[in-house]
Design an enzyme around this catalytic site. Structure first.
Site, mmCIF file in Angstrom:
data_model
loop_
_atom_site.group_PDB
_atom_site.id
_atom_site.type_symbol
_atom_site.label_atom_id
_atom_site.label_comp_id
_atom_site.label_asym_id
_atom_site.label_seq_id
_atom_site.Cartn_x
_atom_site.Cartn_y
_atom_site.Cartn_z
ATOM 1 N N ASP A 1 0.546 -1.482 -0.312
ATOM 2 C CA ASP A 1 -0.815 -0.447 -0.033
ATOM 3 C C ASP A 1 1.138 0.799 -0.106
ATOM 4 O OD1 ASP A 1 -2.586 -1.178 0.232
ATOM 5 O OD2 ASP A 1 -2.700 -0.722 2.182
HETATM 6 C C1 GLC Z 1 -0.787 -0.099 5.322
HETATM 7 C C2 GLC Z 1 0.062 -0.788 5.389
HETATM 8 C C3 GLC Z 1 0.948 0.799 6.939
HETATM 9 C C4 GLC Z 1 -0.290 1.933 5.423
HETATM 10 C C5 GLC Z 1 -1.240 2.303 5.047
HETATM 11 C C6 GLC Z 1 -2.178 3.391 4.622
HETATM 12 O O1 GLC Z 1 -1.620 -1.150 5.764
HETATM 13 O O2 GLC Z 1 0.784 -1.213 6.527
HETATM 14 O O3 GLC Z 1 1.471 1.276 6.539
HETATM 15 O O4 GLC Z 1 -0.698 3.166 6.636
HETATM 16 O O5 GLC Z 1 -1.627 0.786 4.688
HETATM 17 O O6 GLC Z 1 -3.620 2.552 3.643
HETATM 18 C C1 GLC Z 2 -1.452 -3.944 5.481
HETATM 19 C C2 GLC Z 2 -2.596 -3.832 4.949
HETATM 20 C C3 GLC Z 2 -2.358 -4.682 3.274
HETATM 21 C C4 GLC Z 2 -1.160 -4.328 2.735
HETATM 22 C C5 GLC Z 2 0.428 -4.467 3.365
HETATM 23 C C6 GLC Z 2 1.346 -3.846 2.390
HETATM 24 O O1 GLC Z 2 -1.082 -4.789 5.681
HETATM 25 O O2 GLC Z 2 -3.681 -4.494 5.291
HETATM 26 O O3 GLC Z 2 -3.735 -4.939 2.483
HETATM 27 O O4 GLC Z 2 -1.023 -5.687 1.353
HETATM 28 O O5 GLC Z 2 -0.181 -3.764 4.707
HETATM 29 O O6 GLC Z 2 1.160 -2.611 2.772
#
Ligand code: GLC
Ligand code: GLC
Length: 815
Positions: free
Chosen positions: A487
């Site tokens: 993300d």
């Molecule tokens: C993922 C990441 C996190 C970030 C988020 C944004 O979950 O782990 O670090 O803040 O995405 O939506």
């Molecule tokens: C968090 C989010 C997941 C994403 C990951 C890496 O765990 O829930 O959807 O793939 O972060 O950013």
């Protein structure tokens, strides 16, 4: 250092001191009513949606930690001494403190000044309520005169509004107290048809429902005024902050025990029968009363608890293993499976790190959660698949999230995470292989929940694949959009405004930035869809998906290969990311994992090379970090990933979700020692001895362990709600132990450490029970030499499905 120990027999983790490094939590509830509960009784409850139907209030990021919970106070009427048997909130000294977190329940017990108290907290199956069963025992030589107080603080339903909209909320709170039951009915007068209730099995000496009266002005939960003086105020909340507290007086002879049951629950009345008498403003309690009365009875509470235990025996009985490694056994048999259920239920909504107000159900997350859950309750997996698919957009793209209560796509976050649709194919494939239920493919499912837009689920999957194919960039690799699995790799967002969301700000014209990761994922998904097409008799389609997969495979080898590993992406300018050409972020874990999983480079040595590079550049003692070298400063062209200080989260943290991909990759190329070594590094049970460093619960996976660039290398964060749960379960059970559901049966294809000589497993699959024993000579890792089924030699290592009810003995010899 440890703060407790596993009790595998009872399937519990036993915490033996209350001051764990962080609150160590557990979950209550199985279907609609849920709660989180910490080892000192902190936490909260909600019905279905942690934001919109929050029953009790919790203060995230408060000091001291973990405030708001299911509290009890005991007070000695003679000395005036009072304490919390769960330690919080009074933090009084306790003897024999113990918290047993089990499957869907927690029991907290302790002794103070010769008075023992044990409270069992659980949610009965199929009910929207929780039972607190407390037993108080007098271990003194003399009679004890005691007061027991309960305390919860009600949340005014919408947890976000509850924490922000004080100008309104301080005037809306309403309760009723009738026959000792406290009814929290804020907003019931207008549009809500639901209320909360809090009941006690014993006659009351008093009650309180106005928080500030119960606590006293400027006082906290550690010394409520009512408890201090030993007498409730019988306050009836109007506005301000409604709470619920019962006061029970107990006189216990030496050795005497008394059981007191509290029931906290949620109830919805039919809209036309909200009030009793009709036309009044009094809550109609006729329908809820029998339910309350039932669970206040000791025998009913005990029966419900036994049913919960049986339910979990049943679920966990679907896969049980006995291997030479105790950490493997307890994670596979108990805790990893349990965590998969919890992530399935919660998605990423409510934990000690997820506030329950921010995130809905992720399209990608929920699809992956299925992989570790589908064998447990396939009917619920089926329903989830259809819910997720119904939010898909007509383009084949997806809302990144949807809200559990409405089951509608979340417009605030929107779409454009270009990996999202492909995960649906993997989730559906896992369901089909487990159940053989191909009828699901013919289910009519909407797009964007729009009535009239329905097509078959199968067509949803076709559109998922086409979504990627229609969005290729200059190298013919998939365009990344806002982000892929990571993300925080935001290649079309050049953000210079503080606080701007990296995921929803797409301020550059897309069309160039490409993801090698999605390329690998596409190859994997294309093969899965080809197999699905074959099951439906569409051999031409299957061939065309395979051709698309082969083309992408070739593209990845051509433009996604860096010489020693797979590249990560091409950025907005078409420059490579995750290459030796870069100064930082030269190698990323994700493409190494997903490409090998998809089979790319297994035949020509690229896979092995990539995994060797992971070993030499990314692996460290606490797990495998996400990338190296860590980003030492902010890169506007890479986005959120470079906002994190080095070693945390996506910036070179050990992002545990990705580690199993490497384990599976190692298993695919036959290196059992490497695969298992990676498994052990992040297995929370194997890290129990370093709990003071790890800090999170030793019984569940965290999302992240700080990487080697971080000052707190080895420290875990974000326990519980992570794709780590499902993927580790898949890695250990399907690829290392090698028990894989396939369309035509159960595959047994282990890849094990050289040292192991055998393991046994029981697997229930499509109604039959397989008792599997695997033996292997020391020294080899992979390869099945012989399989007998009920004593008969079979060809290959695929065991055909047996009739429901059958008990099948499978003996596997590796060599
Ligand atoms: C993922 C990441 C996190 C970030 C988020 C944004 O979950 O782990 O670090 O803040 O995405 O939506
Ligand atoms: C968090 C989010 C997941 C994403 C990951 C890496 O765990 O829930 O959807 O793939 O972060 O950013």
């Amino acid at each position: 250092m440890r703060y407790g120990h596993f009790d595998d027999e009872r399937r519990e983790y036993v915490i033996t001191r209350p001051d764990t490094p962080l609150p160590w939590i557990n979950y209550l509830g199985s279907e609609a009513y849920f709660g989180i509960i910490s080892n000192t009784a902190g936490g909260y409850s909600f019905y279905r949606d942690a934001r919109l139907r929050r029953l009790t209030r919790y203060r995230y990021n408060n000091v001291p930690f973990d405030l708001g919970g299911r509290y009890l106070y005991l007070r000695d009427a003679v000395s005036g001494d009072f304490w919390s048997p769960s330690w919080q909130p009074t933090q009084s000294e306790l003897e024999d403190y113990e918290c047993r977190h089990g499957m869907g329940y927690s029991a907290i017990s302790s002794r103070h000044d010769g008075i023992e108290a044990e409270t069992l907290y659980f949610v009965p199956l199929a009910e929207n309520l929780e039972v607190w069963r407390t037993r108080v025992t007098n271990k003194r030589d003399a009679e004890a005169k005691l007061s027991l107080f309960s305390a919860v603080e009600f949340c005014l339903w919408d947890a976000w509004d509850d924490q922000t909209n004080f100008q309104r909320n301080f005037s809306t709170g309403q309760v009723e107290v009738e026959d000792g039951v406290i009814y929290h009915k804020t907003e019931y007068r207008e549009r809500r048809d639901h209320f909360a209730y809090f009941a006690c099995s014993e006659p009351l000496a008093g009650f309180d429902t106005q928080r500030d009266t119960f606590l006293g002005a400027y006082k906290g939960w550690d010394s409520p005024a009512a408890v201090e003086r030993g007498e409730s105020f019988d306050s009836v909340a109007n506005g301000w902050a409604p709470c619920g507290s019962h006061h029970v007086e107990l006189t216990l002879a030496p050795g005497e025990s008394k059981e007191i049951i509290f029931v906290l629950g949620y109830w919805e009345n039919p809209n036309e029968a909200k009030f009793d008498p009709p036309g009044s403003q009094t809550v109609n309690k006729k329908l809820v009363k029998p339910v309350i009365e039932r669970y206040l009875r000791s025998d009913e509470a005990e029966g419900a608890f036994q049913r919960l235990r049986d339910y979990w025996s049943e679920l966990l009985g679907i896969l049980q293993v006995r291997t030479p490694d105790e950490h493997t056994n307890r994670m596979v048999n108990i805790w990893n499976a349990y965590q998969c259920m919890v992530t399935f239920n919660m998605s990423r909504s409510a934990s000690f790190y997820e506030s329950g107000i921010g995130r809905g159900m992720g399209f990608r997350d929920s699809s992956q959660d299925l992989l570790g859950f589908v064998h447990m309750v396939p009917e619920r997996a089926r329903e989830r698949i259809l819910d997720v698919a119904a939010t898909q957009l007509p383009s084949g793209g997806a809302y990144h999230q949807y809200q559990p209560l409405t089951k509608r796509g979340n417009n605030d976050v929107g779409s454009g995470f270009n990996d999202d649709p492909a995960w649906l194919i993997l989730g559906v494939a896992a369901y089909l292989k487990e159940t053989g239920d191909i009828s699901i493919l013919d289910e009519d499912v909407t797009y964007d929940n729009e009535p009239g837009s329905e097509s078959s689920l199968y067509e949803h999957l076709q559109r998922s694949l086409r979504y990627t194919l229609h969005r290729l960039g200059p190298h013919e690799l998939p365009l990344i959009g806002r982000a892929d699995w990571n993300d925080c790799l935001n290649l079309n967002c050049f953000s210079t405004t503080p606080g701007e969301s990296f995921q929803t700000t797409e301020n550059k014209e897309g069309g160039v930035a490409e993801s090698v990761f999605i390329g690998g994922l596409f190859v994997l998904a294309a093969e899965e869809l080809a197999q699905i097409a074959e099951r439906r008799g569409h051999t031409d389609e299957a061939a065309s998906y395979r051709a698309d997969g082969a083309t992408m495979d070739a593209t990845v080898r051509e433009h996604g290969w860096d010489g020693e590993w797979f590249r990560r992406a091409y950025d907005y300018f078409g420059d490579v990311v995750g290459s030796k050409e870069n100064e930082e972020g030269q190698i990323f874990i994700e493409p190494q994992g997903i490409c090998v999983l998809a089979g790319i480079g297994v035949d020509d040595g690229k896979a092995k090379k990539a995994l060797d590079s992971v070993a030499s550049r990314l692996a460290c003692e606490h797990g495998i970090v996400l990338q190296q070298p860590a980003f030492s400063h902010y890169y506007v062209n890479l986005g959120e990933i470079s906002t994190y200080p080095s070693g945390y989260k996506e910036n070179a943290g050990i992002f545990c979700h990705t580690n199993p991909w490497i384990m599976i990759g190692e298993a695919i190329i036959g290196r059992g020692d490497e695969a298992f070594d990676y498994y052990r590094r992040i297995n929370p049970s194997a890290r129990e001895d370093i709990s003071e460093l790890h800090r999170c619960e030793p019984y569940v996976y965290p999302q992240m362990i700080a990487g080697k660039d971080a000052p707190s290398f080895g420290e875990a964060k974000n326990s519980w709600l992570s794709g780590t749960a499902a993927w580790n379960f898949v890695a250990i059970s399907q690829w290392l132990l090698g028990l894989r559901a396939e369309y035509d049966g159960l595959r047994v294809d282990p890849c094990l450490p050289k040292e192991w000589e055998r393991f046994e497993a029981t697997r229930k699959f499509r109604g039959a029970t397989y008792r599997i024993s695997v033996s292997k000579p020391k020294g080899i890792c992979k390869g099945v030499a012989q399989v007998t089924v009920d004593g008969m030699k079979t060809e290959g290592n695929l065991i055909a499905p047996h009739p429901a009810g059958a008990e099948v003995v499978v003996e596997v010899t590796m060599g």
